[in-house]
Design a protein around this motif. Structure first.
Motif, mmCIF file in Angstrom:
data_model
loop_
_atom_site.group_PDB
_atom_site.id
_atom_site.type_symbol
_atom_site.label_atom_id
_atom_site.label_comp_id
_atom_site.label_asym_id
_atom_site.label_seq_id
_atom_site.Cartn_x
_atom_site.Cartn_y
_atom_site.Cartn_z
ATOM 1 N N SER A 40 43.436 56.170 40.163
ATOM 2 C CA SER A 40 42.004 56.099 39.865
ATOM 3 C C SER A 40 41.199 55.530 41.033
ATOM 4 C CB SER A 40 41.746 55.304 38.583
ATOM 5 O OG SER A 40 42.552 54.181 38.548
ATOM 6 N N GLU A 41 39.936 55.908 41.052
ATOM 7 C CA GLU A 41 39.018 55.387 42.090
ATOM 8 C C GLU A 41 38.250 54.181 41.567
ATOM 9 O OE1 GLU A 41 38.036 59.802 43.904
ATOM 10 O OE2 GLU A 41 36.829 59.005 42.280
ATOM 11 N N CYS A 42 38.102 54.134 40.248
ATOM 12 C CA CYS A 42 37.394 53.015 39.611
ATOM 13 C C CYS A 42 38.242 52.557 38.419
ATOM 14 C CB CYS A 42 36.013 53.492 39.149
ATOM 15 S SG CYS A 42 35.149 52.329 38.087
ATOM 16 N N ILE A 43 38.527 51.268 38.340
ATOM 17 C CA ILE A 43 39.355 50.742 37.247
ATOM 18 C C ILE A 43 38.492 49.879 36.336
ATOM 19 C CG2 ILE A 43 41.320 49.242 36.684
ATOM 20 C CD1 ILE A 43 42.567 50.076 39.360
ATOM 21 N N HIS A 85 49.748 42.491 30.086
ATOM 22 C CA HIS A 85 50.173 43.503 31.056
ATOM 23 C C HIS A 85 49.259 43.585 32.275
ATOM 24 C CE1 HIS A 85 52.421 44.906 27.550
ATOM 25 N NE2 HIS A 85 53.181 45.596 28.377
ATOM 26 N N TYR A 86 47.995 43.156 32.131
ATOM 27 C CA TYR A 86 47.026 43.336 33.229
ATOM 28 C C TYR A 86 46.929 42.101 34.130
ATOM 29 C CZ TYR A 86 45.705 46.637 29.567
ATOM 30 O OH TYR A 86 45.738 47.567 28.579
ATOM 31 N N GLU A 87 47.747 41.088 33.826
ATOM 32 C CA GLU A 87 47.726 39.870 34.645
ATOM 33 C C GLU A 87 47.983 40.203 36.122
ATOM 34 O OE1 GLU A 87 50.308 36.208 33.940
ATOM 35 O OE2 GLU A 87 49.128 36.472 32.092
ATOM 36 N N GLY A 88 47.225 39.637 37.007
ATOM 37 C CA GLY A 88 47.430 39.862 38.442
ATOM 38 C C GLY A 88 46.894 41.189 38.931
ATOM 39 N N ILE A 89 46.229 41.944 38.063
ATOM 40 C CA ILE A 89 45.740 43.289 38.417
ATOM 41 C C ILE A 89 44.788 43.240 39.626
ATOM 42 C CG2 ILE A 89 44.038 43.101 36.512
ATOM 43 C CD1 ILE A 89 45.290 46.423 37.705
ATOM 44 N N LEU A 90 43.968 42.172 39.701
ATOM 45 C CA LEU A 90 42.968 42.126 40.778
ATOM 46 C C LEU A 90 43.621 42.019 42.158
ATOM 47 C CD1 LEU A 90 40.212 39.858 39.147
ATOM 48 C CD2 LEU A 90 40.264 42.348 39.335
ATOM 49 N N ASP A 91 44.845 41.475 42.188
ATOM 50 C CA ASP A 91 45.543 41.382 43.483
ATOM 51 C C ASP A 91 46.194 42.707 43.860
ATOM 52 O OD1 ASP A 91 44.906 38.717 43.562
ATOM 53 O OD2 ASP A 91 46.701 38.144 42.417
ATOM 54 N N ARG A 92 46.277 43.627 42.896
ATOM 55 C CA ARG A 92 47.000 44.880 43.162
ATOM 56 C C ARG A 92 46.086 46.052 43.525
ATOM 57 N NH1 ARG A 92 51.011 46.391 38.626
ATOM 58 N NH2 ARG A 92 51.501 47.920 40.232
ATOM 59 N N ASP A 146 39.746 50.473 48.611
ATOM 60 C CA ASP A 146 38.853 51.605 48.345
ATOM 61 C C ASP A 146 38.557 51.755 46.843
ATOM 62 O OD1 ASP A 146 41.677 52.320 48.199
ATOM 63 O OD2 ASP A 146 40.941 54.328 47.660
ATOM 64 N N GLN A 147 39.166 50.932 46.011
ATOM 65 C CA GLN A 147 38.939 51.055 44.567
ATOM 66 C C GLN A 147 37.872 50.058 44.102
ATOM 67 O OE1 GLN A 147 43.107 50.423 43.537
ATOM 68 N NE2 GLN A 147 43.165 52.440 42.575
ATOM 69 N N ILE A 148 37.117 50.479 43.068
ATOM 70 C CA ILE A 148 36.115 49.573 42.483
ATOM 71 C C ILE A 148 36.643 49.103 41.132
ATOM 72 C CG2 ILE A 148 33.789 49.472 41.493
ATOM 73 C CD1 ILE A 148 32.847 51.261 43.714
ATOM 74 N N VAL A 149 36.494 47.816 40.859
ATOM 75 C CA VAL A 149 36.911 47.285 39.560
ATOM 76 C C VAL A 149 35.670 46.919 38.751
ATOM 77 C CG1 VAL A 149 38.062 45.356 38.394
ATOM 78 C CG2 VAL A 149 39.096 46.379 40.437
ATOM 79 N N ILE A 150 35.655 47.372 37.497
ATOM 80 C CA ILE A 150 34.603 46.929 36.577
ATOM 81 C C ILE A 150 35.299 46.150 35.474
ATOM 82 C CG2 ILE A 150 32.828 47.673 34.962
ATOM 83 C CD1 ILE A 150 32.345 49.976 36.966
ATOM 84 N N ASP A 151 34.994 44.871 35.417
ATOM 85 C CA ASP A 151 35.693 43.976 34.497
ATOM 86 C C ASP A 151 34.784 43.704 33.296
ATOM 87 O OD1 ASP A 151 37.174 42.021 33.288
ATOM 88 O OD2 ASP A 151 37.387 40.744 35.065
ATOM 89 N N LEU A 152 35.260 44.078 32.116
ATOM 90 C CA LEU A 152 34.443 43.876 30.915
ATOM 91 C C LEU A 152 34.747 42.539 30.255
ATOM 92 C CD1 LEU A 152 34.748 47.430 29.251
ATOM 93 C CD2 LEU A 152 33.134 46.646 30.989
ATOM 94 N N VAL A 153 35.795 41.837 30.727
ATOM 95 C CA VAL A 153 36.244 40.635 30.001
ATOM 96 C C VAL A 153 36.433 39.398 30.879
ATOM 97 C CG1 VAL A 153 37.351 41.882 28.122
ATOM 98 C CG2 VAL A 153 38.638 41.463 30.223
ATOM 99 N N ARG A 154 36.155 39.473 32.140
ATOM 100 C CA ARG A 154 36.400 38.412 33.134
ATOM 101 C C ARG A 154 37.871 37.965 33.100
ATOM 102 N NH1 ARG A 154 32.116 33.798 35.016
ATOM 103 N NH2 ARG A 154 32.700 33.920 37.180
ATOM 104 N N ILE A 155 38.701 38.876 33.558
ATOM 105 C CA ILE A 155 40.142 38.646 33.506
ATOM 106 C C ILE A 155 40.547 37.446 34.363
ATOM 107 C CG2 ILE A 155 40.776 40.252 35.398
ATOM 108 C CD1 ILE A 155 42.960 41.120 33.045
ATOM 109 N N ASP A 156 39.763 37.188 35.431
ATOM 110 C CA ASP A 156 40.026 36.015 36.264
ATOM 111 C C ASP A 156 38.721 35.227 36.323
ATOM 112 O OD1 ASP A 156 40.237 34.192 38.277
ATOM 113 O OD2 ASP A 156 40.964 35.601 39.808
ATOM 114 N N LYS A 157 38.719 34.022 35.728
ATOM 115 C CA LYS A 157 37.428 33.333 35.574
ATOM 116 C C LYS A 157 36.838 32.828 36.888
ATOM 117 C CE LYS A 157 39.015 28.831 33.789
ATOM 118 N NZ LYS A 157 38.518 27.870 34.732
ATOM 119 N N GLU A 158 37.624 32.884 37.951
ATOM 120 C CA GLU A 158 37.086 32.453 39.249
ATOM 121 C C GLU A 158 36.280 33.565 39.931
ATOM 122 O OE1 GLU A 158 37.369 29.374 39.941
ATOM 123 O OE2 GLU A 158 38.777 29.042 38.295
#
Ligand SMILES: NC(=O)c1ccc[n+]([C@@H]2O[C@H](COP(=O)([O-])OP(=O)(O)OC[C@H]3O[C@@H](n4cnc5c(N)ncnc54)[C@H](O)[C@@H]3O)[C@@H](O)[C@H]2O)c1
Length: 442
Positions: free
Chosen positions: A396-399, A407-414, A418-430
């Motif tokens: 995907s180009e946008c996650i 299962h999604y823990e650590g996703i932001l480091d992976r 070139d990918q855009i992340v849209i977070d609906l839940v603030r998976i990492d509060k920092e």
């Protein structure tokens, strides 16, 4: 109740907040000068009384005046030159346009600035009045302009909102829910925190805008609670149900009702209960001719949160959208009225290529009303589902992160650059929105 190191404090504005603050800060051992435009209020303090009624305040103020810790003046310069710290407690009423009237705040800051120009020592200005986020930054500008001095070298502006209620103000001052101090530098926040060292309440030191905003979040929540209880009361009365019995038991739930639960900005609600139960009560209220305007607007507000997510994804301009989480919350395969289904449906309708990973959903095993719901919304759903998180990251180009499943823990480091992340839940509060990462409401 004395504070550790007595301070020299001026209080601008001797209304409810100013008189309570001045009296209590004097009672804590500090030397306090009230600065007020209205001569009768100045005279009242200097003659050992207070210019308003608040249980217990007159007696406590009289004692402070007698012991020479509390006095008042109309002379701004005298007030500033004799002190190191000023509290600004002037009114911030509504203008006819409903906007906030900050003219008294600006006028006081200008007066303080002119007086600071004559000072050799540093001065700390504490905004105690309720002001919109960004106002303290404006106060810095006004004081700097009027004084010709610089922040933070010569002066600082700190936010310290007041949480007292008239009628119980003395008790509220001694036992606040918390003390909030916002500043650009932690050492300035600490100067104010130290003034409350004798008060047994959690102390939150934060930035200026957060402190300013907390006061509004509190007051909006209080107003919402009153209207919520009254709307429950109205519907109860029309049904001959005792609303007080209902709300007493309601308030006994400190897990979901009176708790931090459901109070984190994030995505819309959904599922098989909340939307349908709201609709049922709304339909009933219409039958009974009971107006419930606040509850009536909730589904619309929820719909707008879905709309915001759709717009945020579309604004990326990306074609291949990977969605993590499809059911309305983690650890369930219930798709009924899931706002993620609404998001996927809208994106597909706009020609996007959507792939979905949800470890708890096997489309072949969906049954009953759950099956019926998804068949009606997205009949080819099984073609959109992928079997692993890796596939979503790979293709995907946008996650879109839809829930906090383990299962999604650590996703932001992976994710790739070139990918855009849209977070609906603030998976990492920092994380805050920046550089290819967008939080929905933060
Ligand atoms: N009243 C409450 O229960 C309460 C609780 C929390 C926060 N607040 C907030 O605190 C602020 C003050 O509220 P209040 O109810 O004490 O207001 P108030 O109207 O009772 O008092 C404001 C005082 O400031 C004086 N003043 C105005 N301009 C001045 C100036 N240039 N120099 C010196 N004095 C000046 C006025 O004459 C008045 O006496 C507001 O922002 C309010 O929203 C109020």
């Amino acid at each position: 109740m004395t504070s550790s190191t007595p301070a020299r404090i001026s209080i601008f504005g001797l209304g409810y907040v100013g008189c309570v603050s001045a009296t209590n800060l004097a009672a804590a051992g500090n030397t306090v000068i009230g600065v007020e435009l209205v001569p009768e209020k100045v005279d009242a303090i200097n003659s050992g009384s207070v210019p308003l009624f608040e249980p217990g305040l007159a007696e406590l103020a009289a004692l402070q005046v007698e012991e020479k810790r509390l006095s008042a003046t109309a002379d701004t310069t005298a007030g500033i030159l004799a002190t190191d710290i000023s509290f600004v407690c002037v009114g911030t009423p509504s203008l006819p346009s409903e906007k906030i009237d900050l003219s008294a705040i600006e006028a006081v800051c200008r007066d303080i600035g002119k007086a600071i120009a004559q000072k050799e020592t540093r001065h700390v200005v504490i905004i105690r009045s309720t002001v919109l986020p960004g106002t303290c930054d404006r106060c810095v500008e006004v004081i700097a302009e009027a004084s010709g001095k610089s922040c933070p070298e010569d002066f600082a502006v700190v936010s310290n909102p007041e949480f007292l209620r008239e009628g119980t103000a003395l008790k509220d001052y001694e036992h606040p829910p918390f003390t909030v101090v916002g500043a650009s530098r932690p050492e300035d926040a600490q100067i104010v925190g130290d003034l409350y060292a004798h008060i047994d309440a959690p102390l939150f030191l934060t930035d200026l805008r957060t402190a300013e905003t907390i006061k509004y979040a509190c007051n909006l929540f209080h107003a919402t609670k009153v209207c919520f209880a009254n709307e429950i009361g109205r519907i109860c009365k029309s049904l001959e149900v005792d609303s007080h019995a209902v709300m007493e038991i309601f308030c006994a739930d400190d897990k979901l009702n009176l708790s931090p639960y459901y109070l984190k900005p994030g995505y819309a609600f959904g599922g098989s209960c909340l939307p349908k139960d709201l609709r049922a009560i709304m339909a009933l209220s219409r039958e009974h001719h009971v107006a419930l305007p606040m509850l009536e607007r909730i589904l619309e507000s929820n719909r707008q949160q879905v709309e915001l997510a759709i717009k945020t994804v579309l604004a990326t301009g990306k074609q291949k959208i990977g969605m993590l989480g499809f059911s309305f919350k983690p650890d369930t395969d219930d798709l009924r009225e899931s706002p993620h289904v609404a998001l996927a449906e809208a994106l597909i309708g706009r020609g996007k290529k959507v792939m979905i990973f949800d470890p708890h959903i096997q489309t072949s095993r969906l049954m009953g009303s759950n099956r019926k719901f998804i068949d009606e919304k997205i009949s080819h759903v099984s073609e959109l589902m992928v079997g692993s998180l890796d596939e979503v990251i790979e293709s995907s180009e946008c996650i879109v992160i839809g829930n906090k499943d383990a299962h999604y823990e650590g996703i932001l480091d992976r994710v790739r650059e070139d990918q855009i992340v849209i977070d609906l839940v603030r998976i990492d509060k920092e994380r805050t929105s920046a550089d290819g990462y967008h939080g929905l409401s933060w």
